[in-house]
Design a protein around this motif. Structure first.
Motif, mmCIF file in Angstrom:
data_model
loop_
_atom_site.group_PDB
_atom_site.id
_atom_site.type_symbol
_atom_site.label_atom_id
_atom_site.label_comp_id
_atom_site.label_asym_id
_atom_site.label_seq_id
_atom_site.Cartn_x
_atom_site.Cartn_y
_atom_site.Cartn_z
ATOM 1 N N PHE A 225 -8.615 -12.289 12.998
ATOM 2 C CA PHE A 225 -7.942 -11.097 13.901
ATOM 3 C C PHE A 225 -7.431 -10.872 11.929
ATOM 4 N N SER A 226 -6.807 -9.240 11.633
ATOM 5 C CA SER A 226 -6.241 -9.084 10.957
ATOM 6 C C SER A 226 -6.197 -7.672 11.293
ATOM 7 N N ILE A 227 -5.318 -6.605 10.467
ATOM 8 C CA ILE A 227 -5.674 -5.180 10.913
ATOM 9 C C ILE A 227 -5.270 -4.691 9.404
ATOM 10 N N ASN A 228 -5.400 -3.711 9.013
ATOM 11 C CA ASN A 228 -5.178 -2.591 8.199
ATOM 12 C C ASN A 228 -4.159 -1.500 8.755
ATOM 13 N N LEU A 229 -2.961 -1.771 7.932
ATOM 14 C CA LEU A 229 -2.193 -0.272 8.315
ATOM 15 C C LEU A 229 -1.972 0.561 7.406
ATOM 16 N N LYS A 230 -1.596 2.066 7.255
ATOM 17 C CA LYS A 230 -1.140 2.742 6.498
ATOM 18 C C LYS A 230 0.268 1.985 6.066
ATOM 19 N N CYS A 231 0.748 2.381 4.514
ATOM 20 C CA CYS A 231 2.056 1.727 3.695
ATOM 21 C C CYS A 231 1.802 2.773 3.140
ATOM 22 N N ASP A 232 2.988 3.563 2.804
ATOM 23 C CA ASP A 232 3.757 3.875 1.266
ATOM 24 C C ASP A 232 3.708 3.107 0.054
ATOM 25 N N PRO A 233 2.731 4.104 -1.221
ATOM 26 C CA PRO A 233 2.377 2.503 -2.112
ATOM 27 C C PRO A 233 3.197 1.690 -2.377
ATOM 28 N N GLU A 234 4.789 2.527 -3.141
ATOM 29 C CA GLU A 234 5.239 1.343 -3.420
ATOM 30 C C GLU A 234 5.439 0.151 -2.515
ATOM 31 N N LYS A 235 5.926 1.104 -1.095
ATOM 32 C CA LYS A 235 6.274 -0.953 -0.485
ATOM 33 C C LYS A 235 4.740 -1.549 0.319
ATOM 34 N N ALA A 236 3.757 -1.013 -0.348
ATOM 35 C CA ALA A 236 2.861 -1.874 -0.327
ATOM 36 C C ALA A 236 2.630 -2.763 -0.957
ATOM 37 N N ILE A 237 3.319 -2.349 -2.442
ATOM 38 C CA ILE A 237 3.261 -3.578 -3.168
ATOM 39 C C ILE A 237 3.926 -4.621 -3.057
ATOM 40 N N MET B 261 -10.956 -0.102 2.244
ATOM 41 C CA MET B 261 -9.441 1.042 2.510
ATOM 42 C C MET B 261 -8.964 1.651 1.140
ATOM 43 N N ASN B 262 -8.622 2.392 1.045
ATOM 44 C CA ASN B 262 -7.668 3.269 -0.165
ATOM 45 C C ASN B 262 -7.140 2.589 -0.357
ATOM 46 N N LYS B 263 -6.705 1.374 -1.193
ATOM 47 C CA LYS B 263 -5.708 -0.130 -1.509
ATOM 48 C C LYS B 263 -4.807 0.177 -1.981
ATOM 49 N N GLN B 264 -3.840 1.943 -2.378
ATOM 50 C CA GLN B 264 -3.056 1.869 -2.709
ATOM 51 C C GLN B 264 -2.177 2.788 -1.549
ATOM 52 N N HIS B 265 -2.571 2.943 -0.529
ATOM 53 C CA HIS B 265 -2.020 3.326 0.795
ATOM 54 C C HIS B 265 -2.722 2.563 2.101
ATOM 55 N N TRP B 266 -3.517 1.495 1.798
ATOM 56 C CA TRP B 266 -3.426 0.756 2.919
ATOM 57 C C TRP B 266 -3.619 -0.711 3.228
ATOM 58 N N ASN B 267 -2.419 -1.320 3.617
ATOM 59 C CA ASN B 267 -2.465 -2.784 3.337
ATOM 60 C C ASN B 267 -3.613 -3.742 4.878
ATOM 61 N N THR B 268 -4.298 -4.744 4.596
ATOM 62 C CA THR B 268 -4.706 -5.083 5.451
ATOM 63 C C THR B 268 -3.643 -6.773 6.025
#
Length: 118
Positions: free
Chosen positions: A45-57, A72-79
């Motif tokens: 169980f994991s999820i992908n969520l959209k995120c602001d690029p700076e916040k994602a890092i 996913m686009n690694k700049q805008h998405w986190n797993t």
């Protein structure tokens, strides 16, 4: 959190639908036709969520369970992997953020349609 709690939380948001657009195991949640969350029903169980690029890092540096978005686009998405290291409340806030990022990018017409939903 489990998959059913995550699913219910997503579906309780205004204008959200669930689909399987990629295959029969990838559950995708969309608001007004735009993806804001997804998960694979067969793997851990994991999820992908959209995120602001700076916040994602920032989140990736702070939490070992947060990685660049898988497929996913690694700049805008986190797993986010559910390993118990992140509270459900914090993950729900990230779901909210992902939803709002997508809603804020909707066209004016889609925003109006969303606002007029019951």
């Amino acid at each position: 959190m489990n998959i059913e709690a995550f699913r219910k939380y997503c579906l309780d948001k205004k204008g959200v639908t669930e689909e399987f657009p990629f295959d029969e195991t990838t559950l995708v949640f969309k608001v007004m036709g735009k993806i804001f969350a997804l998960t694979d029903l067969e793997s851990e169980f994991s999820i992908n969520l959209k995120c602001d690029p700076e916040k994602a890092i920032e989140l990736r540096e702070k939490y070992s369970a947060v990685k660049p978005g898988y497929h996913m686009n690694k700049q805008h998405w986190n797993t986010i992997t559910f390993d118990g290291s992140i509270s459900d409340e914090l993950i729900y806030s990230w779901v909210d953020n992902s939803y709002l990022l997508v809603v804020n990018k909707l066209t004016r017409a889609k925003k109006v349609a969303l606002a007029n939903l019951p």
